[in-house]
Design a protein around this motif. Structure first.
Motif, PDB file in Angstrom:
ATOM      1  N   ARG A  86      56.000  84.241  56.095  1.00 50.33           N
ATOM      2  CA  ARG A  86      55.661  83.006  55.227  1.00 50.33           C
ATOM      3  C   ARG A  86      54.294  82.631  55.349  1.00 50.33           C
ATOM      4  NH1 ARG A  86      56.344  80.607  50.782  1.00 50.33           N
ATOM      5  NH2 ARG A  86      56.770  78.498  50.562  1.00 50.33           N
ATOM      6  N   VAL A  87      53.639  82.677  56.768  1.00 49.96           N
ATOM      7  CA  VAL A  87      52.429  82.073  56.825  1.00 49.96           C
ATOM      8  C   VAL A  87      51.337  83.024  56.107  1.00 49.96           C
ATOM      9  CG1 VAL A  87      50.540  81.933  58.652  1.00 49.96           C
ATOM     10  CG2 VAL A  87      52.574  80.959  58.890  1.00 49.96           C
ATOM     11  N   THR A 100      42.972  86.348  66.411  1.00 48.02           N
ATOM     12  CA  THR A 100      44.113  87.545  67.037  1.00 48.02           C
ATOM     13  C   THR A 100      45.530  86.730  67.061  1.00 48.02           C
ATOM     14  OG1 THR A 100      43.530  86.840  69.309  1.00 48.02           O
ATOM     15  CG2 THR A 100      42.528  89.056  68.202  1.00 48.02           C
ATOM     16  N   ASN A 101      45.507  85.520  67.443  1.00 50.12           N
ATOM     17  CA  ASN A 101      46.561  84.760  67.464  1.00 50.12           C
ATOM     18  C   ASN A 101      47.117  84.548  65.983  1.00 50.12           C
ATOM     19  OD1 ASN A 101      46.244  83.962  70.168  1.00 50.12           O
ATOM     20  ND2 ASN A 101      45.099  82.091  69.793  1.00 50.12           N
ATOM     21  N   GLU A 146      51.548  86.212  62.488  1.00 54.82           N
ATOM     22  CA  GLU A 146      51.918  86.955  60.917  1.00 54.82           C
ATOM     23  C   GLU A 146      52.683  88.166  61.342  1.00 54.82           C
ATOM     24  OE1 GLU A 146      48.380  87.448  58.574  1.00 54.82           O
ATOM     25  OE2 GLU A 146      48.196  85.283  58.167  1.00 54.82           O
ATOM     26  N   ALA A 147      52.649  88.894  62.272  1.00 50.13           N
ATOM     27  CA  ALA A 147      53.453  89.983  62.561  1.00 50.13           C
ATOM     28  C   ALA A 147      54.683  89.731  63.197  1.00 50.13           C
ATOM     29  CB  ALA A 147      52.766  90.906  63.339  1.00 50.13           C
ATOM     30  N   GLY A 148      54.954  88.276  63.643  1.00 52.41           N
ATOM     31  CA  GLY A 148      55.971  87.902  64.447  1.00 52.41           C
ATOM     32  C   GLY A 148      56.203  88.337  65.636  1.00 52.41           C
ATOM     33  N   ARG A 149      55.066  88.586  66.505  1.00 53.39           N
ATOM     34  CA  ARG A 149      54.995  89.021  67.941  1.00 53.39           C
ATOM     35  C   ARG A 149      54.734  87.665  68.876  1.00 53.39           C
ATOM     36  NH1 ARG A 149      50.892  92.663  65.721  1.00 53.39           N
ATOM     37  NH2 ARG A 149      49.628  91.831  67.389  1.00 53.39           N
ATOM     38  N   THR A 150      54.451  86.582  68.293  1.00 53.33           N
ATOM     39  CA  THR A 150      54.441  85.461  69.158  1.00 53.33           C
ATOM     40  C   THR A 150      55.181  84.137  68.589  1.00 53.33           C
ATOM     41  OG1 THR A 150      52.599  84.187  70.069  1.00 53.33           O
ATOM     42  CG2 THR A 150      52.358  84.457  68.156  1.00 53.33           C
ATOM     43  N   ASN A 151      55.568  83.307  69.521  1.00 53.93           N
ATOM     44  CA  ASN A 151      56.417  82.262  69.391  1.00 53.93           C
ATOM     45  C   ASN A 151      55.465  81.095  69.374  1.00 53.93           C
ATOM     46  OD1 ASN A 151      58.297  80.339  68.937  1.00 53.93           O
ATOM     47  ND2 ASN A 151      59.231  80.832  70.762  1.00 53.93           N
ATOM     48  N   PRO A 152      55.025  80.446  68.045  1.00 50.77           N
ATOM     49  CA  PRO A 152      53.910  79.406  68.109  1.00 50.77           C
ATOM     50  C   PRO A 152      54.765  78.093  68.305  1.00 50.77           C
ATOM     51  CG  PRO A 152      54.769  80.141  65.719  1.00 50.77           C
ATOM     52  CD  PRO A 152      55.281  81.019  66.825  1.00 50.77           C
ATOM     53  N   MET A 196      70.788  83.924  62.498  1.00 55.03           N
ATOM     54  CA  MET A 196      69.427  84.794  62.748  1.00 55.03           C
ATOM     55  C   MET A 196      68.989  84.646  64.036  1.00 55.03           C
ATOM     56  SD  MET A 196      65.914  83.540  60.755  1.00 55.03           S
ATOM     57  CE  MET A 196      66.436  83.705  59.182  1.00 55.03           C
ATOM     58  N   ASN A 197      68.702  85.905  64.565  1.00 60.42           N
ATOM     59  CA  ASN A 197      68.154  85.834  65.713  1.00 60.42           C
ATOM     60  C   ASN A 197      66.551  85.490  65.902  1.00 60.42           C
ATOM     61  OD1 ASN A 197      66.554  88.255  65.517  1.00 60.42           O
ATOM     62  ND2 ASN A 197      68.119  89.521  65.830  1.00 60.42           N
ATOM     63  N   LYS A 198      66.129  85.355  67.317  1.00 60.41           N
ATOM     64  CA  LYS A 198      64.702  85.088  67.282  1.00 60.41           C
ATOM     65  C   LYS A 198      63.850  85.667  66.617  1.00 60.41           C
ATOM     66  CE  LYS A 198      61.333  83.944  71.223  1.00 60.41           C
ATOM     67  NZ  LYS A 198      61.466  83.977  72.426  1.00 60.41           N
ATOM     68  N   SER A 199      63.944  87.226  66.876  1.00 59.96           N
ATOM     69  CA  SER A 199      63.073  88.043  66.382  1.00 59.96           C
ATOM     70  C   SER A 199      62.845  87.780  64.812  1.00 59.96           C
ATOM     71  CB  SER A 199      63.219  89.386  66.659  1.00 59.96           C
ATOM     72  OG  SER A 199      62.476  90.389  66.113  1.00 59.96           O
ATOM     73  N   ASP A 200      64.131  87.774  64.030  1.00 60.55           N
ATOM     74  CA  ASP A 200      64.000  87.684  62.718  1.00 60.55           C
ATOM     75  C   ASP A 200      63.392  86.448  62.242  1.00 60.55           C
ATOM     76  OD1 ASP A 200      65.536  90.059  62.409  1.00 60.55           O
ATOM     77  OD2 ASP A 200      67.243  89.115  62.097  1.00 60.55           O
ATOM     78  N   LEU A 201      63.523  85.314  63.070  1.00 59.44           N
ATOM     79  CA  LEU A 201      63.082  83.910  62.784  1.00 59.44           C
ATOM     80  C   LEU A 201      61.298  84.044  62.852  1.00 59.44           C
ATOM     81  CD1 LEU A 201      63.174  81.067  62.122  1.00 59.44           C
ATOM     82  CD2 LEU A 201      63.453  80.651  64.545  1.00 59.44           C
ATOM     83  N   LEU A 202      60.867  84.619  63.862  1.00 61.68           N
ATOM     84  CA  LEU A 202      59.638  84.791  64.086  1.00 61.68           C
ATOM     85  C   LEU A 202      58.843  85.559  62.999  1.00 61.68           C
ATOM     86  CD1 LEU A 202      59.240  85.115  67.914  1.00 61.68           C
ATOM     87  CD2 LEU A 202      58.854  83.263  66.798  1.00 61.68           C
ATOM     88  N   LYS A 203      59.520  86.573  62.595  1.00 55.94           N
ATOM     89  CA  LYS A 203      59.171  87.422  61.512  1.00 55.94           C
ATOM     90  C   LYS A 203      59.160  86.776  60.186  1.00 55.94           C
ATOM     91  CE  LYS A 203      60.286  91.922  63.459  1.00 55.94           C
ATOM     92  NZ  LYS A 203      60.973  93.008  63.661  1.00 55.94           N
ATOM     93  N   ASN A 204      60.082  86.090  60.065  1.00 49.79           N
ATOM     94  CA  ASN A 204      60.377  85.188  58.460  1.00 49.79           C
ATOM     95  C   ASN A 204      58.976  84.183  58.581  1.00 49.79           C
ATOM     96  OD1 ASN A 204      62.317  86.442  57.507  1.00 49.79           O
ATOM     97  ND2 ASN A 204      63.743  84.924  58.229  1.00 49.79           N
ATOM     98  N   VAL A 205      58.811  83.544  59.875  1.00 49.22           N
ATOM     99  CA  VAL A 205      57.578  82.499  59.883  1.00 49.22           C
ATOM    100  C   VAL A 205      56.433  83.314  59.593  1.00 49.22           C
ATOM    101  CG1 VAL A 205      56.511  80.635  61.306  1.00 49.22           C
ATOM    102  CG2 VAL A 205      59.234  80.595  61.116  1.00 49.22           C
ATOM    103  N   GLY A 206      56.382  84.283  60.297  1.00 47.80           N
ATOM    104  CA  GLY A 206      54.973  84.894  60.247  1.00 47.80           C
ATOM    105  C   GLY A 206      54.833  85.466  58.812  1.00 47.80           C
TER     106      GLY A 206
END
Length: 77
Positions: free
Chosen positions: A13-14, A39-40, A45-51, A1-11
């Motif tokens: 899920r939230v 906005t954060n 949730e959109a997977g556009r940030t790395n929390p 899984m790449n970084k973008s997919d991971l961030l989208k999955n977490v987003g």
């Protein structure tokens, strides 16, 4: 899984957990301990940030779920 997919999955899920609890993004922000704005949450949730891990922890506490629940992938559910 790449970084973008991971961030989208977490987003996603939230977002799914938030909606399952009947919360808006504004409601969730109000329940999070500490300073965070809508906005954060929207970007997360959109997977556009790395929390940070701490941000995910605060979100899990606000949603009353385990931190690990935010990291589950669709195949884990």
């Amino acid at each position: 899984m790449n970084k973008s997919d991971l961030l989208k999955n977490v987003g996603k899920r939230v977002q799914d957990l938030r909606l399952s609890k009947g919360l808006t993004q504004v409601d969730l922000v109000g329940k999070i301990d500490g300073d965070i704005d809508t906005t954060n949450i929207s970007r997360l949730e959109a997977g556009r940030t790395n929390p940070t891990l701490y941000t995910l922890y605060r979100i899990s506490q606000a949603l009353e779920v385990e931190l690990s629940d935010l990291l589950k992938t669709p195949t884990d559910l």
